[in-house]
Write a protein that holds these residues in place. Structure first.
Motif, PDB file in Angstrom:
ATOM      1  N   ALA A  89       6.466   2.512  -4.881  1.00  0.00           N
ATOM      2  CA  ALA A  89       7.399   3.621  -5.079  1.00  0.00           C
ATOM      3  C   ALA A  89       7.646   3.966  -6.583  1.00  0.00           C
ATOM      4  O   ALA A  89       7.630   5.076  -7.186  1.00  0.00           O
ATOM      5  CB  ALA A  89       8.825   3.350  -4.363  1.00  0.00           C
ATOM      6  N   GLU A  90       7.828   2.737  -7.226  1.00  0.00           N
ATOM      7  CA  GLU A  90       7.868   3.061  -8.790  1.00  0.00           C
ATOM      8  C   GLU A  90       6.806   3.380  -9.163  1.00  0.00           C
ATOM      9  O   GLU A  90       6.646   4.382 -10.335  1.00  0.00           O
ATOM     10  CB  GLU A  90       8.203   1.610  -9.254  1.00  0.00           C
ATOM     11  N   VAL A  91       5.669   2.975  -9.009  1.00  0.00           N
ATOM     12  CA  VAL A  91       4.265   3.562  -9.562  1.00  0.00           C
ATOM     13  C   VAL A  91       4.258   5.128  -9.138  1.00  0.00           C
ATOM     14  O   VAL A  91       3.681   5.898 -10.164  1.00  0.00           O
ATOM     15  CB  VAL A  91       3.080   2.814  -8.812  1.00  0.00           C
ATOM     16  N   ARG A  92       4.508   5.350  -7.907  1.00  0.00           N
ATOM     17  CA  ARG A  92       4.349   6.901  -7.538  1.00  0.00           C
ATOM     18  C   ARG A  92       5.321   7.713  -8.664  1.00  0.00           C
ATOM     19  O   ARG A  92       5.042   8.763  -8.981  1.00  0.00           O
ATOM     20  CB  ARG A  92       4.786   7.172  -6.065  1.00  0.00           C
ATOM     21  N   VAL A  93       6.429   7.203  -8.800  1.00  0.00           N
ATOM     22  CA  VAL A  93       7.463   8.021  -9.442  1.00  0.00           C
ATOM     23  C   VAL A  93       6.839   8.196 -10.917  1.00  0.00           C
ATOM     24  O   VAL A  93       6.929   9.216 -11.558  1.00  0.00           O
ATOM     25  CB  VAL A  93       8.794   7.194  -9.608  1.00  0.00           C
ATOM     26  N   GLN A  94       6.378   6.859 -11.451  1.00  0.00           N
ATOM     27  CA  GLN A  94       5.849   6.903 -12.608  1.00  0.00           C
ATOM     28  C   GLN A  94       4.617   8.063 -12.783  1.00  0.00           C
ATOM     29  O   GLN A  94       4.566   8.862 -13.809  1.00  0.00           O
ATOM     30  CB  GLN A  94       5.234   5.702 -13.138  1.00  0.00           C
ATOM     31  N   GLN A  95       3.638   7.985 -11.893  1.00  0.00           N
ATOM     32  CA  GLN A  95       2.729   8.978 -11.895  1.00  0.00           C
ATOM     33  C   GLN A  95       3.178  10.390 -11.764  1.00  0.00           C
ATOM     34  O   GLN A  95       2.611  11.076 -12.448  1.00  0.00           O
ATOM     35  CB  GLN A  95       1.859   8.672 -10.661  1.00  0.00           C
ATOM     36  N   GLN A  96       3.988  10.577 -10.910  1.00  0.00           N
ATOM     37  CA  GLN A  96       4.529  11.907 -10.733  1.00  0.00           C
ATOM     38  C   GLN A  96       5.147  12.391 -12.037  1.00  0.00           C
ATOM     39  O   GLN A  96       5.100  13.469 -12.538  1.00  0.00           O
ATOM     40  CB  GLN A  96       5.491  12.071  -9.718  1.00  0.00           C
TER      41      GLN A  96
END
Length: 734
Positions: free
Chosen positions: A633-640
């Motif tokens: 989730a954190e990675v996704r947030v960062q990517q977004q």
DNA sequence: GAGTTTGAAACT
DNA sequence: CAGTTTCAAACTC
């Protein structure tokens, strides 16, 4: 003179009492701090020095391992002999006749004996001697405080109606000794051997740490008469500290001048809470510098035995007299900021400043800082003579206040960092001057518990937190003027119960409890911070109610000494660096929700946890899954976030490049050329390209490429047309 | 935002 | 030390 009994001291919270983790604050200059009784040319002679000594750890407890101290009251004939470890918590006897204060471990017993013999234990009252002070021990030497003769006390003008006030009360707190204690002009101080002052706790940890310098501080009030005690000590105003049996060094006597009009009441049964059981981590250094002294002001970090977490209140008072000089080797900022006082990281200093009665204090919020800063806006214009400016202390005005150089002063009081510093702020239930002695290794702040009628003339006129400059050339010691409120706040109910005349404390305590919900403290309070911009109702967690606040803190610590300690601390050897101090007690959350304090702190549950169905351990698949999900989730947030940032940047860049060409002149934006007709035409082109690819049986990838390529061509045509239109428009306009 | 769940802290 | 109560944060809807 009363001293808190060991039993009572045992009730003190560990934060206050435990000093194991506390280390010395490095002193930049040994033997530079001193107390000046009065402005004089002798300012260069400090009362105390900072020379490091082996095994210099000294606690408030006056402990002697081997040396024997014997004092004899010339009048009563009472002789007190002490030997072995001696804790300051034990009462000491004061001999009015010979004007000596004897720090005696068996003082209580001696006092009883004296009392049985018809000699009141509190002889201090008889002579009306006011101030006393402390000891600064030097190796092997007992400390004897000799009180000045009271026979001729012209300056004693007690407040009418206050019979007790005439009887001065002495509060003596001895913390430790220094090897190089220097006599102050007119003041004679004898030092005790360091070993004698060493507390048991310290002895356990560091039997003899040569590296730990001892810093001791003597707080005294100086008579304003300006009489040089060295040559002749006026009986009225001077107290004398005598050294006994100093094998190594000759006994030195410090004459302590006392204010003429001290109103301190001698109340029997009053006790000074001095950490008896544990060595104070730091001793608050209160130094008084001669106003005439050319020495620069020095600030000393003063640890307060209030586990407030991580707040730092700094009081800075500056005057034109002299520049502020940091007593410690650390910069001023360092004094303000948490200083690694103890070996345990995280020790922090807090300057506690009672602001309730100090209108001139401003609370400063530092963005991004958990520390609260307090600035004294209006510097007290305490004269070099130390004359009290406040009318309220008129009775004492005649008395010569301690040489308080109100020139630039800076004080920072390290507040008990939860596990690093433990110190005691003894609260005498009765108002009275207190003597503070410190060692270099440990500093202890002794603050007046209640409004100090007697000593106030000297100190109350100064803004709270004012650091009395140490004598020139003195050690890194500073004397801090601490309003009584702090002491009372720090004091705990146990003390109240002990007080014979504790009406004040008791009443205030009740009032505090009524006003402060003990169970409803907010995070700010729990973190040792003041509420700021909170939505609290009737909030007392602020400077305006510092008294109540500190009382509440004390109450909390009474109930739970660990209350202000961080729950997440360092584990044992070989264990994880971080572990919950108590362990969680989860039953239904599986320790995988934030209900679990371990999980919340992102640490594994340990053996000390009492949780049921714990899934918060290293190999737990649930935990791993949770962690993976969280990571994903954190990675996704960062990517977004990164994608949004990049897209935004590209759009901005595109606009920057196209806008100047197209929009200039006509003011039309590029997108204005993308009309409906243009879009339809573009789409038709794209569809046509798609059909073409389909008809030729092109693979999907190739079809997409063709479509995109066509799209690019369309865009180029649009841009070209727009540019041409702009150019034509410009030419037409011309 | 309201209601529920949860566990630490206080209390007995 | 164990059981109970309280209460605020965390969580859910």
């Amino acid at each position: 003179m009363d001293v808190v009994s060991p039993e009572l001291n045992s009730l003190l919270p560990d934060e206050i009492m435990d000093t194991e983790d506390i280390e010395d604050v490095p002193h930049s200059q040994p033997g530079t701090t001193g107390v000046h009784s009065e402005p004089s040319d002798d300012a260069s002679v400090p009362m105390e020095t900072d020379t490091p000594m082996a095994s210099e750890n000294v606690s408030l407890c006056l402990a002697t391992s081997t040396a024997t101290t014997k004092t004899t009251d010339s009048v009563t004939g009472t002789s007190v002999t002490t030997s072995g470890l001696q804790k300051l918590t034990t009462p000491f006897t004061i001999s009015p006749a010979n004007r000596q204060i004897i720090l005696n471990k068996v003082a209580s017993q001696a006092s009883e004996a004296a009392k049985s013999a018809g000699n009141p234990p509190q002889v201090i009252k008889q002579d009306g001697q006011k101030l006393l002070v402390t000891a600064i021990g030097k190796s092997g030497q007992p400390i004897v405080l000799q009180l000045p003769h009271t026979g001729s006390k012209p300056g004693v003008s007690q407040t009418a109606g206050d019979t007790k006030s005439q009887a001065p009360q002495f509060k003596v707190v001895t913390i430790g000794g220094r090897s190089d204690l220097k006599p102050v002009v007119g003041n004679q101080v004898t030092t005790l051997q360091t070993q004698q002052l060493k507390t048991v706790q310290i002895a356990k940890k560091t039997p003899a740490s040569s590296a730990a310098p001892i810093k001791f501080i003597i707080t005294k009030t100086v008579n304003s008469k300006g009489i040089s005690p060295q040559t002749s000590v006026p009986p009225v105003i001077t107290g004398r500290v005598l050294t006994q049996s100093s094998p190594v060094m000759p006994p030195r006597t410090i004459t302590l001048s006392e204010p003429h009009n001290t109103n301190l009441q001698s109340i029997p049964g009053k006790k000074i809470a001095i950490s008896p059981l544990k060595t104070p981590s730091k001793v608050t250094v209160v130094s008084v510098a001669s106003p005439t002294s050319s020495a620069s002001q020095k600030s000393v970090a003063l640890p307060v035995n209030v586990a407030l977490g991580q707040q730092i209140l700094t009081v800075q008072q500056s005057t034109s007299v002299s520049p502020v000089k940091v007593a410690t080797s650390q910069s001023t900022t360092q004094n303000i900021k948490p200083v690694a006082v103890g070996g345990v990281g995280g020790s922090q200093f807090k300057t506690i400043i009672p602001l309730a009665t100090q209108p001139n204090v401003q609370q400063i919020q530092v963005p991004g800082s958990r520390f609260h800063y307090v600035r004294l806006v209006t510097a007290t214009t305490a004269s070099s003579t130390g004359q009290p400016s406040g009318p309220s202390t008129s009775s004492i005005q005649t008395a010569k206040p301690m040489v308080v150089s109100t020139a630039a002063v800076r004080m920072s009081v390290p507040v008990v960092p939860a596990q690093t510093m433990k110190q005691v702020a003894p609260k005498p239930l009765t108002s009275g001057p207190q003597v503070v002695t410190t060692t270099q290794t440990q500093q202890r702040l002794i603050m007046p518990a209640t409004p100090l009628p007697q000593i106030q003339p000297n100190f109350t006129n100064l803004p709270p937190g004012t650091v009395l400059t140490p004598a020139p050339g003195g050690g890194n010691v500073g004397y801090a003027v601490v309003p009584a409120q702090y002491v009372t706040q720090i004091q705990q109910p146990p003390f109240v119960t002990l007080a014979s005349s504790s009406s004040f404390s008791a009443s205030t305590g009740i009032q505090t409890q009524a006003r402060l919900p003990l169970n409803g403290y907010c995070d700010c309070f729990a973190n040792g911070e003041f509420c700021n911009n909170c939505n609290c109702n009737n909030c007392f967690n602020n400077l305006e109610h510092e008294t109540e606040r500190l009382k509440a803190i004390k109450t909390c610590l009474d109930r739970n000494p660990e209350a202000f300690k961080p729950k997440i601390g360092k584990g044992k050897e070989g264990e994880s660096d971080r572990r919950h101090s108590k362990g969680c007690n989860c039953k239904r959350s599986g320790c995988l929700k934030n209900y679990c304090e371990c999980y919340e702190a992102k640490i594994m549950c340990s053996s000390i946890c009492k949780c049921i169905g714990c899934k918060n351990f290293e190999e737990s698949p649930e935990r791993k899954t949770l962690m993976h999900l969280a990571d994903a989730a954190e990675v996704r947030v960062q990517q977004q976030t990164a994608a949004k940032t990049k897209l935004s940047s590209q759009i901005s860049d595109l606009l920057m490049r196209t806008t100047p060409v197209i929009s200039s002149g006509s003011g039309r934006l590029p997108y204005t050329f993308v009309t409906k007709e243009v879009l339809e035409a573009t789409c038709e082109c794209l569809l046509e390209q798609a059909k073409k690819a389909e008809q030729t049986h092109q693979p999907q990838v190739e079809a997409e490429r063709m479509i995109l390529e066509e799209f690019g061509h369309c865009l180029m045509r649009i841009i070209s047309s727009a540019g041409k239109a702009k150019s034509d428009c410009a030419s037409i306009n011309c």
